[in-house]
Write a protein that holds these residues in place. Structure first.
Motif, PDB file in Angstrom:
ATOM      1  N   LEU A  68       0.811  -1.207   0.000  1.00  0.00           N
ATOM      2  CA  LEU A  68       0.000   0.000   0.000  1.00  0.00           C
ATOM      3  C   LEU A  68       0.844   1.256   0.000  1.00  0.00           C
ATOM      4  N   GLY A  69       2.011   1.209   0.586  1.00  0.00           N
ATOM      5  CA  GLY A  69       2.853   2.402   0.643  1.00  0.00           C
ATOM      6  C   GLY A  69       3.764   2.580  -0.550  1.00  0.00           C
ATOM      7  N   ARG A  70       3.555   1.849  -1.625  1.00  0.00           N
ATOM      8  CA  ARG A  70       4.490   1.857  -2.737  1.00  0.00           C
ATOM      9  C   ARG A  70       3.987   2.744  -3.871  1.00  0.00           C
ATOM     10  N   ALA A  71       3.320   2.179  -4.856  1.00  0.00           N
ATOM     11  CA  ALA A  71       2.913   2.963  -6.025  1.00  0.00           C
ATOM     12  C   ALA A  71       1.517   3.546  -5.859  1.00  0.00           C
TER      13      ALA A  71
ATOM     14  N   PRO B 227      -6.614  -1.872   9.904  1.00  0.00           N
ATOM     15  CA  PRO B 227      -6.472  -2.897   8.863  1.00  0.00           C
ATOM     16  C   PRO B 227      -6.566  -2.298   7.464  1.00  0.00           C
ATOM     17  N   GLU B 228      -5.564  -2.575   6.628  1.00  0.00           N
ATOM     18  CA  GLU B 228      -5.497  -2.119   5.236  1.00  0.00           C
ATOM     19  C   GLU B 228      -5.460  -0.602   5.094  1.00  0.00           C
ATOM     20  N   THR B 229      -5.051   0.104   6.136  1.00  0.00           N
ATOM     21  CA  THR B 229      -5.021   1.571   6.111  1.00  0.00           C
ATOM     22  C   THR B 229      -3.655   2.068   6.571  1.00  0.00           C
ATOM     23  N   LEU B 230      -3.093   2.996   5.815  1.00  0.00           N
ATOM     24  CA  LEU B 230      -1.732   3.463   6.046  1.00  0.00           C
ATOM     25  C   LEU B 230      -1.705   4.978   6.194  1.00  0.00           C
ATOM     26  N   LEU B 231      -1.026   5.448   7.210  1.00  0.00           N
ATOM     27  CA  LEU B 231      -0.729   6.874   7.353  1.00  0.00           C
ATOM     28  C   LEU B 231       0.694   7.100   6.854  1.00  0.00           C
ATOM     29  N   PHE B 232       0.893   8.115   5.995  1.00  0.00           N
ATOM     30  CA  PHE B 232       2.228   8.368   5.454  1.00  0.00           C
ATOM     31  C   PHE B 232       2.483   9.867   5.417  1.00  0.00           C
ATOM     32  N   GLY B 233       3.747  10.230   5.294  1.00  0.00           N
ATOM     33  CA  GLY B 233       4.081  11.646   5.223  1.00  0.00           C
ATOM     34  C   GLY B 233       5.564  11.850   4.996  1.00  0.00           C
ATOM     35  N   SER B 234       5.948  13.118   4.840  1.00  0.00           N
ATOM     36  CA  SER B 234       7.355  13.447   4.623  1.00  0.00           C
ATOM     37  C   SER B 234       7.604  14.889   5.040  1.00  0.00           C
ATOM     38  N   ILE B 235       8.849  15.154   5.406  1.00  0.00           N
ATOM     39  CA  ILE B 235       9.338  16.509   5.663  1.00  0.00           C
ATOM     40  C   ILE B 235      10.618  16.666   4.850  1.00  0.00           C
ATOM     41  N   ARG B 236      10.699  17.732   4.080  1.00  0.00           N
ATOM     42  CA  ARG B 236      11.877  17.986   3.252  1.00  0.00           C
ATOM     43  C   ARG B 236      12.431  19.369   3.557  1.00  0.00           C
ATOM     44  N   TYR B 237      13.743  19.417   3.753  1.00  0.00           N
ATOM     45  CA  TYR B 237      14.440  20.685   3.968  1.00  0.00           C
ATOM     46  C   TYR B 237      15.447  20.884   2.838  1.00  0.00           C
TER      47      TYR B 237
ATOM     48  N   SER C 109       9.229  21.718   3.304  1.00  0.00           N
ATOM     49  CA  SER C 109       7.949  21.300   2.724  1.00  0.00           C
ATOM     50  C   SER C 109       7.465  20.065   3.475  1.00  0.00           C
ATOM     51  N   TYR C 110       6.142  19.935   3.604  1.00  0.00           N
ATOM     52  CA  TYR C 110       5.533  18.881   4.409  1.00  0.00           C
ATOM     53  C   TYR C 110       4.424  18.197   3.612  1.00  0.00           C
ATOM     54  N   THR C 111       4.301  16.878   3.802  1.00  0.00           N
ATOM     55  CA  THR C 111       3.215  16.114   3.197  1.00  0.00           C
ATOM     56  C   THR C 111       2.672  15.142   4.229  1.00  0.00           C
ATOM     57  N   ILE C 112       1.347  15.009   4.287  1.00  0.00           N
ATOM     58  CA  ILE C 112       0.712  14.020   5.159  1.00  0.00           C
ATOM     59  C   ILE C 112      -0.479  13.447   4.412  1.00  0.00           C
ATOM     60  N   GLY C 113      -0.675  12.137   4.531  1.00  0.00           N
ATOM     61  CA  GLY C 113      -1.780  11.536   3.801  1.00  0.00           C
ATOM     62  C   GLY C 113      -2.183  10.189   4.361  1.00  0.00           C
ATOM     63  N   VAL C 114      -3.249   9.642   3.797  1.00  0.00           N
ATOM     64  CA  VAL C 114      -3.769   8.338   4.212  1.00  0.00           C
ATOM     65  C   VAL C 114      -4.017   7.502   2.960  1.00  0.00           C
ATOM     66  N   GLY C 115      -3.579   6.246   3.002  1.00  0.00           N
ATOM     67  CA  GLY C 115      -3.834   5.299   1.916  1.00  0.00           C
ATOM     68  C   GLY C 115      -4.705   4.157   2.400  1.00  0.00           C
ATOM     69  N   ARG C 116      -5.515   3.637   1.521  1.00  0.00           N
ATOM     70  CA  ARG C 116      -6.448   2.566   1.882  1.00  0.00           C
ATOM     71  C   ARG C 116      -6.470   1.512   0.787  1.00  0.00           C
ATOM     72  N   GLN C 117      -6.321   0.239   1.181  1.00  0.00           N
ATOM     73  CA  GLN C 117      -6.398  -0.871   0.234  1.00  0.00           C
ATOM     74  C   GLN C 117      -7.811  -1.442   0.285  1.00  0.00           C
ATOM     75  N   PHE C 118      -8.533  -1.366  -0.863  1.00  0.00           N
ATOM     76  CA  PHE C 118      -9.924  -1.799  -0.904  1.00  0.00           C
ATOM     77  C   PHE C 118     -10.066  -3.264  -1.299  1.00  0.00           C
TER      78      PHE C 118
ATOM     79  N   LEU D 158      -6.866  -3.116  -5.823  1.00  0.00           N
ATOM     80  CA  LEU D 158      -7.178  -1.691  -5.879  1.00  0.00           C
ATOM     81  C   LEU D 158      -6.905  -1.002  -4.550  1.00  0.00           C
ATOM     82  N   SER D 159      -6.208   0.129  -4.637  1.00  0.00           N
ATOM     83  CA  SER D 159      -5.967   0.955  -3.453  1.00  0.00           C
ATOM     84  C   SER D 159      -6.007   2.417  -3.867  1.00  0.00           C
ATOM     85  N   ALA D 160      -6.165   3.306  -2.881  1.00  0.00           N
ATOM     86  CA  ALA D 160      -6.270   4.731  -3.172  1.00  0.00           C
ATOM     87  C   ALA D 160      -5.725   5.530  -1.995  1.00  0.00           C
ATOM     88  N   SER D 161      -5.529   6.831  -2.220  1.00  0.00           N
ATOM     89  CA  SER D 161      -4.959   7.669  -1.171  1.00  0.00           C
ATOM     90  C   SER D 161      -5.387   9.115  -1.345  1.00  0.00           C
ATOM     91  N   VAL D 162      -5.284   9.863  -0.262  1.00  0.00           N
ATOM     92  CA  VAL D 162      -5.449  11.318  -0.292  1.00  0.00           C
ATOM     93  C   VAL D 162      -4.279  11.902   0.499  1.00  0.00           C
TER      94      VAL D 162
END
Length: 388
Positions: free
Chosen positions: A5-8, A248-258, A292-301, A305-309
């Protein structure tokens, strides 16, 4: 399935906003190092910015027109596992860029019409990763990077430099990458820290004023050669990336870039000599270090099939005065993405981002010359991944 889920799944085009953090476009991701097995990925993106401003009252309040050009992005990455501990990756990308052009003529800006900046770059990064165990790993390698800029200053706001052009030959330099990661596979947790060194470039430069070589101009500070060398330091940067399962089947992801863009000084010989008496640290660029900062959630249905915001935010400077070459002050973005496993080996992902470009005032001589507000951009991306 949680690890896949955290890949493509996610295509976040936040770094592709023109002027987001300095010159950033690709974000220099090393995500492919952490995929399972052998993998090749091709990512294509298209960004359509709209930044239309208005000259200040001093210059009649005319419209600048849209000054940010549409642009494409492409990244090719390959990862290969030698055994359960050693793996390698090769990444080809376009890490930095600018495409700014102020329309000239009757419908263009009086203050800045004809001003243009183009920065093209490409890099090849070769990485190795070593896993001490299931939790700890280190990665690092070398990166060869080439940069090719072009700048034209035009309009009444530039005074005696109206009609100035600087053409720079492409130059490359070798840098390095080093980092480490901690993982807990049972909950899809990963935290990775990666440092990218700066690179130093010596750009052969030809400066002209209204089409006349500076070597032919009667300048008070002595004769100049037709060709000179401009030193340019591309910034060092640090990426902190994380992900973790939260259900279950839900991922929190994010990044910080300097990115340390304050070190990017571009001062060709003639340009620098004109400003030296009053502005010793003169530069065609006007960039500051930023996060710069990014935060999001991914879900495997389903199994396929999976999706994210995701939401992205780039630092906004306290002062709205910015270079006309990048008339943006911070960004906010919202991205959605989806991935579908066509077969066990082939995965296709797509995404779209809406980026709100922060209000800014294009300045010369520390005075606002054009006001930009309500600027935004749309980004579209497609990623194809193949396991082998």
């Amino acid at each position: 399935m949680m690890k896949s889920l955290g890949r493509a799944t996610v295509i976040v085009l936040v770094p592709a906003a023109a002027g987001a953090v300095g010159l950033d476009r690709s974000g220099q991701s090393v995500e492919i190092l952490f995929t399972e097995g052998n993998m090749v990925e091709l990512t294509l993106g298209r960004v359509l910015p709209d930044a239309s401003g208005t000259d200040t009252v001093l210059f009649g309040g005319s419209s600048t027109g849209n000054v940010l050009e549409n642009f494409n992005q492409a990244t090719l990455a390959v990862k290969y596992e030698f055994d359960e501990r050693f793996s390698a990756a090769l990444i080809l990308e376009q890490p930095y860029g600018i495409d700014t052009s102020y329309p000239s003529g009757a419908d263009g800006s009086i203050a800045l019409g004809g001003t243009e900046a183009v920065v093209d770059s490409d890099s090849v990064t070769a990485l190795l990763r070593y896993r001490f165990d299931d939790a700890w790993s280190v990665h690092g390698g070398v990166r060869y990077q080439r940069i090719s800029p072009y700048v034209a200053l035009s309009g009444a706001a530039y005074g005696p430099l109206d009609g100035y052009e600087a053409r720079f030959d492409r130059d490359g330099d070798l840098g390095f990458v080093i980092g480490g990661a901690y993982e807990m596979p049972e909950i899809a947790l990963r935290v990775a820290l990666t440092y990218f060194s700066g690179t130093e470039h010596e750009l052969s430069t030809r400066e002209t004023l209204n089409g006349v070589s500076v070597a032919l101009l009667p300048v008070p500070f002595g004769p100049l050669s037709e060709t000179s060398t401009t030193d340019l330091e591309a910034p060092e940067s640090i990426n902190l990336d994380f992900q973790t399962g939260i259900a279950p089947e839900t991922l929190l992801f994010g990044s910080i870039r300097y990115a340390k863009y304050g070190d990017v000084i571009v001062a060709p010989t003639f340009f620098d000599a004109v400003f030296e008496p009053t502005t010793p640290d003169s530069s065609l660029t006007d960039l500051e270090d930023g996060f710069s900062y990014t935060i999001g959630v991914g879900r495997q249905f389903t199994d396929r099939l999976s999706a994210s915001v995701a939401f992205g935010y780039d630092d906004k400077l306290e002062d709205d005065l910015v270079s006309p070459l990048a008339p943006v002050n911070g960004t906010q973005s919202f991205s959605v993405g989806a991935a579908y496993a066509v077969t066990d080996a082939l995965e296709v992902a797509g995404g779209v981002s809406y980026i709100k470009l922060g209000d800014a005032q294009a300045e010369t001589g520390d005075d606002a010359r054009a006001i930009f507000d309500d600027s935004d951009a749309w980004g579209f991306g497609l990623k194809v991944g193949y396991s082998f």
